[in-house]
Design an enzyme around this catalytic site. Structure first.
Site, PDB file in Angstrom:
ATOM      1  N   ASP A  16       0.880  -1.230   0.062  1.00  0.00           N
ATOM      2  CA  ASP A  16       0.048   0.166  -0.104  1.00  0.00           C
ATOM      3  C   ASP A  16       0.882   1.097  -0.122  1.00  0.00           C
ATOM      4  OD1 ASP A  16      -2.132  -1.908   0.175  1.00  0.00           O
ATOM      5  OD2 ASP A  16      -1.992  -1.692   2.650  1.00  0.00           O
ATOM      6  N   GLU A 199     -11.377   0.376  -3.712  1.00  0.00           N
ATOM      7  CA  GLU A 199     -10.859   0.972  -2.366  1.00  0.00           C
ATOM      8  C   GLU A 199      -9.586   1.652  -2.728  1.00  0.00           C
ATOM      9  OE1 GLU A 199      -9.873  -2.631  -0.267  1.00  0.00           O
ATOM     10  OE2 GLU A 199      -8.655  -3.703  -1.823  1.00  0.00           O
TER      11      GLU A 199
END
Length: 506
Positions: A16, A199
């Site tokens: 991420d 997301e």
């Protein structure tokens, strides 16, 4: 800017990624989940060589990771998901001399059931990233994950988040950046292109458009990047007709599961993207989710084109850590560690053993380690016989979470060298033991490659003896975390001394 970068740019447990440019220096942050200190910060001035310079969550008083536990449960298709709580998907941005990180702390409940959790969103800031004086968190509520920040031209500050639940959808809110207070309530702006696990949102303002970049498809084999844009930040957003913007799904590429990216410009206004991916070999991805870089072509008033992500194999030599004579970067502990149990002097580390087991989801086992950065290498340590040794176990571990680890150590009560392996997601458990009478010290070693793990010990000048050999597939799962190699001491307040601890030697 011509960059002969080597992928992965941040090897090992580094999912991420988010990145920003401050005074000619790139700063990148990753998720850290259950590890303390959290939110590792990396820097580079050329996108080639990177250093781990510190961590944004670096004081126990900032937040608690006590419920950053791990759930193992079945997905709808019958596969096992290993879901760890803690610090998810940070975004880093710089504005008016201040660097901000916005992030989610996923707090698991006590039922050990997937979905028993709630989320705290928070913002921290600093005026000097290198100094590492990050603020205490400003906490605000939103039932979701993956927050991002946009500082608009008119001074307004917006937060984009993924609202989780039966549907994963993207919401936008205006906030007061100094307090976290909402000025405009969260508003649905996009349901995604594929409408599945949408997301990781980031909004970029370019050429009069608000471009919304998202991850979709889940973080595993169907992972992708998609994009939409609007003239108004509140929408409506039109999907790019050539979505997905980027994916490795359905290809034979070595780097798979690519997604959750962040677009940025270098000092010469060239566009790039960092994203997570895994190095996949015959179903094995022992390093977990890592950070990769590739260039982007983004014409005026148009849509970006992301160049293929390539990988240079085991070339982690461009990645460095700033080694310090204390437990700072790159050392990590589990959840809310009792820091007074750890002492370092020269090349010796003393752990004061605690009875909390590595398998425990409650408390923090006495364990300290470093992220595995090399695909192939060796980890070693020497354990010295403690003065009071009747009720302690100590040794070397390759750890992913409380349900998945491999350890080799010495049980001073049983006078045995013991290997323990566990992966509850695969219903795997293995123990090997050998009676050994210890004199003054014993050494342990883990040799690792992309496909194999070998656990050995050395005692009484007898040379290395192998105790267990495993396939790395045993620790490859649908999971969020990566391997950490460290030392442990389990017992009742016995001081155990370790020497010459090394990870990733070749």
């Amino acid at each position: 800017m011509t960059v002969a970068h080597h992928n992965p740019i941040i090897p090992g447990f580094s999912p991420d990624p988010s990145i920003c440019l401050v005074d000619g220096i790139f700063y990148l942050v990753n998720s850290s989940f259950h590890l303390y200190p959290g939110l590792p910060i990396y820097m580079s001035n050329d996108l080639i060589s990177w250093k781990h310079i510190g961590n944004a969550i670096n004081r126990p008083s900032q937040l608690s990771l006590s419920r950053a536990t791990t759930f193992v449960g079945l997905l709808d298709d019958g596969t096992e998901l290993v879901a760890t709580g803690g610090l998810y998907a940070p975004t880093i941005r710089h504005h008016n001399g201040i660097t901000y990180i916005i992030c989610t702390n996923v707090i698991h409940g006590t039922t050990d059931v997937l979905g028993d959790e709630h989320s705290e969103q928070f913002i921290i800031h600093t005026t000097d990233i290198r100094l590492g004086n990050w603020s205490d968190p400003i906490v605000f509520e939103f039932p979701g994950i993956d927050p991002s920040l946009l500082f608009d031209d008119d001074g307004r500050v917006y937060v984009q988040l993924c609202k989780t639940g039966p549907e994963f959808e993207i919401y936008n809110s205006e906030i007061d950046i100094t307090t976290g207070a909402r000025i405009v309530e969260p508003t649905l702006i996009w349901t995604g292109w594929k409408k599945g696990y949408t997301e990781g949102p980031h909004i970029y303002k370019k050429d009069g458009w608000y471009y919304l970049l998202c991850a979709e498809g889940g973080t595993f084999q169907y992972h992708m990047l998609s994009m939409a844009r609007s003239r108004n930040i509140w929408g409506p957003y039109e999907s790019y007709e050539m979505n997905p913007l980027y994916t490795a799904s359905g290809t034979a590429q070595y780097v798979q599961n690519t997604g959750h990216g962040d677009l940025f410009q270098d000092q010469n206004r060239q566009w790039w993207v960092v994203m997570l991916g895994v190095r996949m070999k015959d179903g094995r991805s022992i390093m977990g989710r890592e950070t990769f870089l590739t260039s982007v072509d983004w014409p005026y008033d148009g849509w970006p084109t992301i160049q293929p992500v390539t990988c240079d194999g085991n070339l982690e030599g461009n990645f460095k850590v700033e080694i310090q004579d204390s437990f700072a970067a790159p050392w990590v502990y589990l959840r809310d560690a009792k820091l007074d149990r750890y002492h370092m002097q020269d090349n010796r580390i003393t752990l004061h053993a605690d009875p909390v087991e590595i398998t425990s989801a409650d408390g923090s086992s006495t364990f300290v380690g470093q992220r595995q950065r090399r695909l192939e290498g060796t980890a070693t340590v020497t354990v010295y016989k403690p003065q009071h040794s009747t009720s302690v176990r100590a040794g070397l571990a390759l750890y992913k979470d409380e349900h998945r680890f491999l350890t080799i150590g010495y049980d001073f009560r049983l006078q045995q060298v013991v290997f323990n392996g566990l992966n509850q997601a695969k219903s795997f458990s293995q123990t090997e033991a050998q009676k050994v009478e210890l004199q003054d010290f014993m050494s342990f070693k883990i040799d690792y490659t992309e496909t194999s793990l070998q656990f050995s010990f050395w005692v009484n000048d007898a040379g290395w003896s192998d105790l267990a050999t495993l396939d790395t597939a045993i620790l490859t799962d649908l999971d969020f975390t990566g391997p950490v190699i460290g030392i442990f001491a389990i017992g009742r307040d016995v001081a155990v001394e370790f020497g010459d601890f090394e990870v990733d030697t070749v």
